[in-house]
Structure formats: structure tokens, C-alpha cells
Design a protein around this motif. Sequence first.
Motif, PDB file in Angstrom:
ATOM      1  N   GLY A 130       0.795  -1.282  -0.089  1.00  0.00           N
ATOM      2  CA  GLY A 130       0.001  -0.008   0.124  1.00  0.00           C
ATOM      3  C   GLY A 130       0.852   1.215   0.006  1.00  0.00           C
ATOM      4  N   TRP A 153      -1.706   8.934   6.715  1.00  0.00           N
ATOM      5  CA  TRP A 153      -2.779   8.409   5.873  1.00  0.00           C
ATOM      6  C   TRP A 153      -2.642   7.184   4.921  1.00  0.00           C
ATOM      7  N   ASP A 155      -3.649   3.513   2.562  1.00  0.00           N
ATOM      8  CA  ASP A 155      -4.447   2.637   1.682  1.00  0.00           C
ATOM      9  C   ASP A 155      -3.728   1.556   1.357  1.00  0.00           C
ATOM     10  N   TYR A 156      -4.167   0.391   1.411  1.00  0.00           N
ATOM     11  CA  TYR A 156      -3.350  -0.964   1.415  1.00  0.00           C
ATOM     12  C   TYR A 156      -4.440  -2.022   0.453  1.00  0.00           C
ATOM     13  N   LYS A 157      -4.162  -3.090   0.293  1.00  0.00           N
ATOM     14  CA  LYS A 157      -4.761  -4.010  -0.449  1.00  0.00           C
ATOM     15  C   LYS A 157      -4.580  -5.346   0.270  1.00  0.00           C
ATOM     16  N   LEU A 168     -10.056  -3.884   0.515  1.00  0.00           N
ATOM     17  CA  LEU A 168      -9.200  -2.826   0.661  1.00  0.00           C
ATOM     18  C   LEU A 168      -8.936  -2.598   2.097  1.00  0.00           C
ATOM     19  N   HIS A 170      -8.387   1.041   4.410  1.00  0.00           N
ATOM     20  CA  HIS A 170      -8.029   2.323   4.616  1.00  0.00           C
ATOM     21  C   HIS A 170      -7.635   2.552   6.298  1.00  0.00           C
ATOM     22  N   ARG A 171      -6.516   3.291   6.214  1.00  0.00           N
ATOM     23  CA  ARG A 171      -6.016   3.534   7.646  1.00  0.00           C
ATOM     24  C   ARG A 171      -5.790   4.887   8.097  1.00  0.00           C
ATOM     25  N   TYR A 193      -9.099   2.039  11.370  1.00  0.00           N
ATOM     26  CA  TYR A 193      -9.058   1.263  10.162  1.00  0.00           C
ATOM     27  C   TYR A 193     -10.450   0.929   9.592  1.00  0.00           C
ATOM     28  N   TYR A 213     -15.041   5.723  -1.554  1.00  0.00           N
ATOM     29  CA  TYR A 213     -13.736   6.130  -1.042  1.00  0.00           C
ATOM     30  C   TYR A 213     -13.918   7.100  -0.162  1.00  0.00           C
ATOM     31  N   CYS A 217     -13.786   7.286   3.964  1.00  0.00           N
ATOM     32  CA  CYS A 217     -12.879   8.233   4.581  1.00  0.00           C
ATOM     33  C   CYS A 217     -13.454   9.246   5.720  1.00  0.00           C
TER      34      CYS A 217
END
Length: 481
Positions: A130, A153, A155-157, A168, A170-171, A193, A213, A217
Motif C-alpha cells: 500500500g 494516511w 491505503d492498502y490491499k 481494501l 483504509h487507515r 481502520y 472511498y 474516509c
Amino acid sequence: MMNDFFVSMMLLGALSSGGSLPFWAVSNQYGLMPEGGGALGLVQAYKPFDAGKTFQWEAGASLAASYAVGSQFHPMVDELYAGARWNVLRADFGLRHREREFLGSDPLLGSLSVTEGHIIESNNARTMPGLDLALEPLVVPFTGRHLLISGHWGDYKTLDDRYVDGALVHRLRAYVTWDSRKHFYIQAGLDHYALWGGTSPKNGEMPVTLDNYLRVCTGRRASSSGSRSDQMNVIGDHGGAEQLRMGWRESAWSMVFQYEKPYSDKSGMRLNNIPDGVYTLHWSLSDKDRWISDVLLEYHYTMWQSGTIHEPEVDANGKQIDWHTNKTLNIFGGDNYFTNGEYKSGWTYYGRSICSPLFTTGTVNDVAQIVNNRFKAVHMGVSGKLFRIAPYKLMFTLSENYGTYRKPYISPSSWNSGWNWWEPDTIDRGLRQLSAAFTGYVPLRLGCRSTLDVLYGLYADAGSLLEKNFGATIGVRCTIR
């Protein structure tokens, strides 16, 4: 130049008296160790930041291969990343290990803490690819350099085989620090998260759009095209932790106290789940060559979870309804940390909990998920250098594990039984467990730019949750700078 680049090669063998390695032999090991006796090989190459430059860059790669007795070699990409830093702005892209805090005499031995300073994301599971954008501590103007802000900030997969394929992550992490610039400082933080997107066997493809997205967020509900659960609550599986840290620094020693509390819904964010959380006290000497340089004490409690009653349905205004009386309620309970009804794999990755390893996993209907999120635990970590030369780490963890409210290890549980966490608990019964570890290495110098370390580890489990087990690791690590 010194520390511009280094390569490290490690070979580690592991054995145990039982069918699997003890708890601390595999926990917080980046998800690389085999579950049973076997071996691990690791090759690492890193170019760290150059602190002497305004614009800095870094890169790293780490390849691993594990072998479990009776199985096959399992190759893995552990880390593969590049990063850049300019003043207080930083960006990292790729696979990178999580930050470790509450370190002992040597960072190579890892953290003394069960959570490694972050209950949401220890190094118990494999790394996710990410992008992470960071604001490193920035002084707020006109505060006499006492007030600082920082955050991440990301974003990962996910790449593992999970219930919602390709989900996915989001952190968001945000911190505010007041620093006296002498001895005392205090910090408050939020670590959040969200699992979203991916393809669900039940709901099909979860659309990955800019609109969704932004909803993730900002913690908003799904549009009419989303699932019923996402329309009633928020898109995806949201959770996190709230953190309070206080520290005192002297030239010869320092002390830190941290309270970190998980949450999985609004009731947790509103502090309804107190006293749940991790209470950490870390005492550390500046002289790391002493026999004892660091001592850490930790208490874990996740039994309350905002109460034993949960009303999942809501009215048109988003408030929960008691369908027996048709009255709007403000009852939130049974938080069921790090699990989710739609993202059934929950906060796990490659079958291991991403969060604290005390949140143990299991398989339910062929889906790996967290099956133990109600527990009490006392943990102690000690570190120093034997003969002021050889770094070591000693850890003891005593826990009582209850499973979950709905699926306790020993029935019945206190689910739907009452509200007051301070009342004597006459229903719940847990499984006691003791896990211990003594790890370290003996450094041997080969030359001015090369070192050879002899690695060792002794581990033990005893109790009702895990089988009685003894284990050991032995290996070598060669580092060239």
C-alpha cells in the motif's frame, strides 16, 4: 559511507515438543515463522534515510522462505518498498513492516510489549502492500514549540484468501502532543481502520469508486446501491483505538505510561467500553549495556465491550430500536472487537490477527477469523545485555481467555445477562494460559563492516487454551554494511 546500505542473511531452525511451536515463537514475527517445527531463511537488503540531507530516500527488500516438517518450502516477499522524506513530510510505497515501540536493549529483538505499542496493528501478521503518507511531528506556530501534531494516511490491499476477496484497507492515525521540552510530555491519538471493497460471496462485488472511498474516509453510510448493512451503518468494517500516552524523561532514564482502548462502533468511541484496553508501563535506562536496561508491565482487559446487550436494528434516523416496545434506544453492546458480519475474516491477514496476538484466530465455516476477543492478561517484559555484551529479552504472559460473548469457550457466558461490568462475574469462565519466552543473540565480529550473530530462543506454553509445549530456536545471522 557508514550505514548507507546493508545486507543481512539469516537461517533459523525451530523445534517443539508438541505439534506446533509455542505462542511467543510465532507471535509478532511478521507472520513468517512456520506454525510447527521447521526452519526459516531470510535475506534482507536496505538503504535507510540519510538524516544529513533535506530530501532523503530509502528502499528495502526482504525475501523469506519457511519450511514446516512434513510440508514444503513456502517462499514469501516480506518487505519490498521505497520511501521519500522532505522536512516533516514522508511517503512510503509497497510492503513495509509496522512501527515497533517499547523496545528493549536492542531493536533487533523487537518490542517488549504484546501490542508493540499499537493494539490495532502489531507485527503479528504479514505485511500488506500500500501507500502511506505521513506528517512527522510538526510544531504548531505560536505555542512556544510545546504543541505538535502528527499523523498517517494510508491505503492498502489484502492479498490473502479471505471471505471478501481483495478487500481494501483504509487507515488513519492522528496524534496531538504537548511537550514541556524538559521532562514531561502527553500525547492523545486516534488510530482508525476500515475494510471495504472486494468481492463478497453474499453481496457480490463491493464497488470501489471515488464516492465510496470518500464515504469510507468520512465514516458515512452507503448509497442505495450498497448492502443493507452498509446503508444502515457505514460502508465496510470500521474499527480502531484511542490512545493516551504520558512520559517523563531524564538524562539517565525515562518512563512511559500508555492507555490504549479499542473500539468497533460509536459506543466504543464514546468511551462506553471503558475499562477495556491495554495499560502499559515502560521503564527504560539510557545505558543499554546494563544487565537490565528495560522493564515493561502490561495489563490487558477486553471483557466489557460496551455491555452484554446489543440491538442491531435501527430506525430511519439511525437510532436502535427495541422491536418489542417499538421504542428508540441508545443501547450499544457486544462490540465483538475485530470481527464483522459481512467482512467475516475480520481484522486478520493470512490467518493471523493483525492486531494484538492475544486476539487469537480460528476457522469457522472454512473462514479464518478472530474467535477469542474477551480476555484478561498480565504481561511482563525484561531486557538488557548479558555480561554487558549479548542482548536478551525475557517475556511472561498470563492470560484468561473467554472466546466471544456469543461463542464462549466455556458455556454459558454473560451475553444478554446484565449491564454492570463492576458486578461480580458469576457466569463467565475462562481458559487460563501461561506463555513465556527467552530470546537473544551473541554478537561475533568478523570485520570492520561485517558481523555474525548466533541467535537463540527458548519458549514454553502451559494452560488450557494452548497445549503444553516447549520449543527452541537456534540460528545465525550475518550482516554486511
